[in-house]
Design a protein around this motif. Structure first.
Motif, short mmCIF file in Angstrom:
data_model
loop_
_atom_site.label_atom_id
_atom_site.label_comp_id
_atom_site.label_asym_id
_atom_site.label_seq_id
_atom_site.Cartn_x
_atom_site.Cartn_y
_atom_site.Cartn_z
N ALA A 102 38.46 54.70 43.87
CA ALA A 102 37.57 53.53 43.85
C ALA A 102 37.58 52.78 45.17
O ALA A 102 36.59 52.10 45.51
CB ALA A 102 37.97 52.60 42.71
N THR A 103 38.67 52.87 45.91
CA THR A 103 38.74 52.19 47.22
C THR A 103 38.37 53.12 48.36
O THR A 103 38.47 52.73 49.53
CB THR A 103 40.16 51.65 47.47
N ALA A 106 35.96 51.87 51.09
CA ALA A 106 36.53 50.85 51.96
C ALA A 106 37.57 51.45 52.91
O ALA A 106 37.72 51.02 54.05
CB ALA A 106 37.16 49.73 51.14
N LEU A 149 38.53 46.65 39.48
CA LEU A 149 38.15 47.21 40.78
C LEU A 149 36.86 48.01 40.69
O LEU A 149 35.95 47.84 41.52
CB LEU A 149 39.29 48.10 41.29
N VAL A 153 33.65 46.62 42.75
CA VAL A 153 33.16 47.45 43.87
C VAL A 153 31.72 47.87 43.64
O VAL A 153 30.99 48.14 44.59
CB VAL A 153 34.08 48.68 44.04
N ARG A 161 27.04 46.11 35.10
CA ARG A 161 28.03 45.64 36.08
C ARG A 161 28.51 44.22 35.72
O ARG A 161 27.72 43.33 35.48
CB ARG A 161 27.43 45.66 37.48
N GLN A 275 31.41 40.48 51.08
CA GLN A 275 30.39 41.01 50.18
C GLN A 275 29.01 40.97 50.84
O GLN A 275 28.26 41.97 50.80
CB GLN A 275 30.37 40.19 48.89
N THR A 280 32.07 45.53 50.18
CA THR A 280 32.37 45.16 48.80
C THR A 280 33.78 45.53 48.40
O THR A 280 34.44 44.78 47.66
CB THR A 280 31.36 45.85 47.85
N GLY A 281 34.25 46.69 48.84
CA GLY A 281 35.60 47.11 48.49
C GLY A 281 36.66 46.15 48.99
O GLY A 281 37.60 45.79 48.26
N ARG A 282 36.51 45.72 50.23
CA ARG A 282 37.47 44.76 50.79
C ARG A 282 37.39 43.43 50.05
O ARG A 282 38.41 42.78 49.81
CB ARG A 282 37.20 44.56 52.28
N ALA A 284 36.58 42.94 46.91
CA ALA A 284 37.19 43.07 45.59
C ALA A 284 38.71 43.03 45.68
O ALA A 284 39.38 42.36 44.88
CB ALA A 284 36.73 44.37 44.93
N TRP A 305 47.25 45.23 43.73
CA TRP A 305 46.22 44.69 44.64
C TRP A 305 46.77 44.51 46.06
O TRP A 305 46.07 44.79 47.04
CB TRP A 305 45.71 43.34 44.12
#
Length: 566
Positions: A102-103, A106, A149, A153, A161, A275, A280-282, A284, A305
């Protein structure tokens, strides 16, 4: 070539996961997946008609999550616990891999590097203390992180969502902060869906478990004492750190609320900027770090996290960010307090080591997780930020250095414990006994510089080798100190210093202060067997400690300071 490398790293991940799971299953039954055992027992209790929040496991742990969590966990009671343990370990390892996936965007914006970066990230997460803690205790925290997450993301379909954040918050309340992130990041529809999902899940819990829901939402949710000792080192939230600092009870709520407001506001504003810049990853992960800092309790297994933030810092541009990222990853993998206890000359240094994870999380919330450096648009802005960063780093370093050289405030050492008769069966405590006191060579004591308050009554310690302690009383101290009213030994262990001794009948009370001017701690004087009374206590660092013996009339008989630091 990249595919082969990624495959090899994923194979390494599988090996780490398998070895970690084996080590968990190899632990004694009472120490294996203890939190999962609580979930299992609570589910059985609910099925038999018992109140959910009245259940207490054999290890003393109650069920602390909202009722909806039990709605999801209730089916596990139908599975034999040994089978459940194996399945839970497998699901936890799979969740770690999913978190890394999921990351991925990022970690490596360029697709050709992503597979390798994700595999390496999965290995780093699996080796970290939070992931290992999830495995060891059989915790739900990794699944909460994964739900929030994936949703934050944007990996869930647009029409749904936000719903996963609501579900995660219904299982554990801390993801509610993501709703605030959705609002400030102009994701109002996501925020609405998150609220709707949270309310729906809570309502479902109320329908299935009406009495337990009433109990939880009208009082149990505020009883933080059910969670455990919040001042213990495992709680690396800001609240836990303030408790360890010894902030007065009447000041703590206001100070904590003010700090959390600043930390969360800074994190949300930086996350909003990330964002809007497409990171977006960063964003979140940054909000996730804020939940760790803001929660009244953030045990090690909650801190996934912060591990992700460390990985993102390593993946960003700029040597300062990468160095801090590596340092943060090390902090989240090993315990600096235990690893560097021998170089912690000052209690403040030890305090910083033991609270490094909390402090690292706060720094990430205030400074971001590399996003500012990654989106800097011009050389002028980069130069300005570099200068500001240098000033901030200088001020922070000076502040930390000043704090590190100061003695700890009273009550700042959560490892302190004075032992009672309930602990007397453990041979590591009370190794100086009445039998030793009678049988030992009267001249067999080590050097000392204790300060007697009454001259001859405290005695003058002769020199000589330490006595041999009978085997049933455990290991002998490196140095044994003898006075007329009190004899004690100091034994340095891996993470703490232990003081054990005996007093004669002239001593009516014994107290210990962790720092000059600190509040006294009474040390129980016990008759473990026969003859003289014994005492035993421990602390992470005794460099500024003071042990005082009092007579029946309140007169100080002897004071010891330097003798406590072997």
């Amino acid at each position: 070539m990249v595919g082969r490398r990624a495959g090899a790293v994923w194979a390494l991940f599988g090996a780490i996961a398998a070895v970690s799971s084996f080590l968990v299953m190899h632990r004694p039954a009472g120490q294996r997946l203890s939190d999962l055992h609580i979930y299992y027992g609570a589910a059985q209790a609910v099925q038999s008609g018992q109140p959910l929040y009245g259940y207490v496991a054999e290890n003393g742990g109650p069920f602390t999550y909202p009722p909806f969590a039990m709605v999801l966990l209730r089916p596990i009671a139908a599975v034999p616990e040994p089978v459940l343990q194996l399945v839970w370990l497998a699901l936890t390892c799979a969740a770690v891999a999913a978190v890394a996936l999921a990351t991925g965007g990022a970690l490596a914006p360029q697709a050709r590097h992503r597979h390798l970066a994700v595999a390496a990230g999965a290995c780093a997460v699996m080796l970290s203390a939070p992931a290992q803690s999830n495995l060891r205790f059989g915790q739900v925290s990794i699944f909460i992180v994964l739900l929030a997450l994936v949703d934050a993301v944007g990996l869930t379909p647009a029409r749904y969502r936000g719903a996963l954040v609501g579900v995660a918050a219904a299982i554990k309340l801390t993801p509610l902060l993501f709703i605030g992130f959705f609002l400030v990041a102009r994701r109002r529809a996501d925020a609405a869906r998150a609220v709707a999902a949270f309310v729906a899940c809570a309502a479902l819990g109320a329908v299935v478990l009406p009495a337990d829901s009433w109990t939880y939402w009208t009082g149990t949710m505020l009883e933080t004492s059910r969670i455990g000792n919040l001042a213990s080192l495992g709680n690396q939230s800001v609240h836990g750190m303030l408790l360890r600092v010894g902030v007065p009870a009447d000041t703590l709520p206001v100070l904590w609320a003010g700090l959390i407001a600043v930390i969360c506001a800074a994190a949300l504003l930086r996350a909003r900027r990330l964002q809007l810049d497409g990171l977006t990853g960063r964003a979140a992960v940054l909000v996730g770090c804020a939940t760790v800092a803001a929660s009244p309790v953030s045990w090690t297994h909650h801190q996934i996290w912060t591990v992700l933030a460390a990985m993102l810092l390593i993946a960003t541009r700029g040597p300062a960010q990468r160095v801090f990222g590596v340092l943060l990853l090390v902090i989240m993998t090993v315990s600096l307090g235990a690893l560097l206890s021998d170089v912690s000359t000052y209690p403040g240094v030890q305090f910083l080591f033991e609270n490094a994870r909390s402090l690292g999380t706060v720094v990430v919330c205030l400074a971001g997780c590399g996003g500012v450096a990654a989106v800097a648009a011009t050389a002028r802005r980069r130069t300005s930020r570099t200068r500001f960063g240098l000033r901030a780093a200088t001020v922070a370093a000076a502040t930390l250095a000043g704090f590190a050289l100061l003695p700890l405030p009273a009550g700042a050492d959560p490892t302190f414990k004075a032992y009672t008769l309930d602990d007397a069966d453990n041979p590591r405590y009370f190794f100086i006994s009445p039998a030793w006191a009678r049988d030992a060579d009267p001249s067999a004591t080590g050097p000392s510089s204790g300060t007697p308050a009454t001259g001859p009554s405290s005695g003058t310690p002769p020199s000589g080798p330490a006595p041999t302690v009978p085997p049933r009383f455990g290991p002998a101290p490196a140095i044994t100190l003898r006075f007329g009213v009190l004899r004690f030994g100091v034994l340095r262990e891996k993470t703490k210093v232990r003081v054990n001794g005996v007093v004669d009948e002239s001593v009516a009370r014994l107290e210990y202060r962790s720092a000059p001017g600190g509040a006294p701690r009474d040390i129980p004087l016990l008759r473990v067997s026969t003859g003289e009374r014994e005492f035993s206590f421990r602390s992470a660092n005794l460099a500024h400690g003071q042990l005082v013996a009092y007579g029946a009339d309140g007169r100080v008989l002897a004071t010891f300071t330097k003798e406590l630091d072997p």
